[in-house]
Structure formats: C-alpha cells, structure tokens
Enzyme design. Sequence first.
Site, PDB file in Angstrom:
ATOM      1  N   GLN A  83       0.811  -1.220   0.000  1.00 19.74           N
ATOM      2  CA  GLN A  83       0.000   0.000   0.000  1.00 19.74           C
ATOM      3  C   GLN A  83       0.844   1.269   0.000  1.00 19.74           C
ATOM      4  OE1 GLN A  83      -2.286  -0.818   3.599  1.00 19.74           O
ATOM      5  NE2 GLN A  83      -1.456   1.031   4.520  1.00 19.74           N
ATOM      6  N   TYR A  84       2.154   1.176   0.267  1.00 16.92           N
ATOM      7  CA  TYR A  84       3.021   2.340   0.121  1.00 16.92           C
ATOM      8  C   TYR A  84       3.213   2.700  -1.364  1.00 16.92           C
ATOM      9  CZ  TYR A  84       4.801   1.331   4.885  1.00 16.92           C
ATOM     10  OH  TYR A  84       4.954   1.088   6.227  1.00 16.92           O
ATOM     11  N   ARG A  85       3.043   1.687  -2.226  1.00 17.18           N
ATOM     12  CA  ARG A  85       3.286   1.815  -3.661  1.00 17.18           C
ATOM     13  C   ARG A  85       4.771   2.081  -3.965  1.00 17.18           C
ATOM     14  NH1 ARG A  85      -1.967   5.528  -5.468  1.00 17.18           N
ATOM     15  NH2 ARG A  85      -3.532   4.234  -4.421  1.00 17.18           N
TER      16      ARG A  85
END
Length: 351
Positions: A83-85
């Site tokens: 989810q940090y990408r």
Amino acid sequence: MAISEVFARKVRGFSRMGDMATKTTSRTTSSLERVKLNNGVEIPIIGTGAYAPPTDPIAQSKVKSWILTALQAGYRHIDTALQYRTEGAVGEAVRESGVKREEVFVTTKLPWNHHDRVAWSFEQSLKNLGLEYIDLAIQYDESTDLPKNPDGSVKLNESVTFSDSWAEIEKLLETGKVRAIGVSNFSVKNLEILLKTAKVVPAINQVEYVYPSSFSFHKLPLKSPIHAARLHPYLSQEPLRAYCAEKGIALEAYTPSGYASVRSDPLINELAKKYGVTPNQITLSWHIARGIVILPKSVDAERQKENISIISLSKEDVDAINKLDKNLRVCNKPNEQGTVWGWTVEQLGWE
C-alpha cells in the site's frame, strides 16, 4: 541462542551496554549487525523504511534515489509495503545498487484490505518488487483511508479474524518465496489470542502507530483491539518487550527517535554532549541496547549515515533513559471524545 535470552547477546560483533563510555566513544556503523530470528533467519538490526505518500507523485518518484543512497551508506534492510506503492522502486534500487540480493533484507506487508486474499496479495508484492523472494512478510492493518459507516465510524469486516489471516500467512513459508513471517502492532492480549491457534510463532512484532483495523479482531472487535505500539523513551512498553522476548518474538520499531519531544529532553541532550553525538543517535543507541530492531527513515544522505552510526551506551545511561518512560504517546492522542481513530482508550488497551 534463543531470542528469549538477552537480545544483546544475539547481535554478532556489536559492542553492548555496560562498556565504558566516554566523550571519545567510537561510533559503530551497525547496519550490518544482525539479530537471529526464531526460525534462524538473520535480520539487520537497523533498516530504513520505504514509505512515501502514495498519492504524491513527486515523493514517489524520489524513492529509488534515496533507497540507493541508503544502500550505498551501508543499509542492508529495507521495509516497504504494497500500500506504500514503493515496492517497485525498492526492487529497482536493490538491483541497481550492485549489492548481492542475499545481502539485502526486504520486508513487505499485507494491506488492511487483503486479509481475505493473502496468497494473491503477496504474489502481487513479488511482482512489484521484481525479486524472487521476500525476506519478511508482515500481517498489516494500518491505513489512513479505512472504510466508514454512515455515522463516520470505522467499518469492520466481520468475516476475517487476524487468526484466520495468520493461518494463511503461515502457508507462505511453504512456498519457499517467504523466509519469515511477522505481525504488526500486536498487544500482549492479542498475541496470546493468536498463539492459541498459530502453528508458527511470529518472528517479528513490528510496532509503531495504532490504527483501528478494518478486519475483525477475533470477531470481537470492541473487546480485542490492537494495542498502540509506538516505541521511544517516553513510551518504552517494557511489558510488551518482555513478553515478546519470552515468546521468542523480536520487536521492531518504526519512528524510533520519538520525534522532537524526545530529542529535546534534557537527559537525552546531556547524554548527547557526553558521548559527542546527536540526541537522535542517543535514542537510537538506546533501542539497540535493548535489543530492538529499528527502522529510522530519512531521505537525506547525511542523516541516513547518522542513523546507522550507533554508540555503546553504559548500563547506567541505558537505565537512566529507561526512567524517562511516561507512557506517553507523542501522536495518536485521544481526541475530545476520548477516542483514537474511533477506538476508546479502554478498547485500545492503553489503561
């Protein structure tokens, strides 16, 4: 030697607390020092986080650059999350660094909304990273964009418990693509619940912010919330540290410096002058003396070097810092309604 023994004895070649300390104390770049986890895998005791705001394209575009400078400075431990990408940037940095893959410890995490599709989620992470394996896979629950009910409260997914999710994470070890597995932000209470059904004891409990999870906590979300787990001198969480040590679970801390409120403390500054280092280095060295794996993140090359220049504090100075504990959370304090991200202090287990 088991993790349940004194952590200080687990760090190979590292000068430990109790050594004589003077203003001329030598600094040790300890990013290569490793702690042996309960399954034999070794993790560097200092790493760097790889977070960048997912919706900030400029910040995202710079990730590979500062991960490369961290690797050049000697870091061999990188912590990212789907989810940090930033997984793609981390993988690129590792490949372009010239450092052998087996020398770099890479952690990634299961997003809060993937607890019902664990295997698929980690396959996505592997593809993003472009690596053949993940060193540590963590069950994760943090997010600033959790689903809400019409009244604004956090919406929980009652169909998946953290025990259910953990059972699926355990299966990742069988694939040979994950070397170790861990949890994030678990309190003593929830670790005890997890261990009732777990076949594999978590290798790591990674602790920092607490956010209410979007999946059910043993289907008793209001009675079994995750404990807030920030670690710094004002919130040392000794009971959690002791419990994890007893169970063979290594403790890993995010934002371990405690922000300016800790770095400006008179004792921390007095010790910084005594040892000839920065207040930040005193705080980080205190963590290392307690056997905590730390993840101080900086995008600045000079600060990255500072963060891995650790000193050996005397036992007396470690004990003095321990006494600063105020059970104080420097962020995520209760609001006017007495809640933090929708949870009451009682539900969070902060009593």
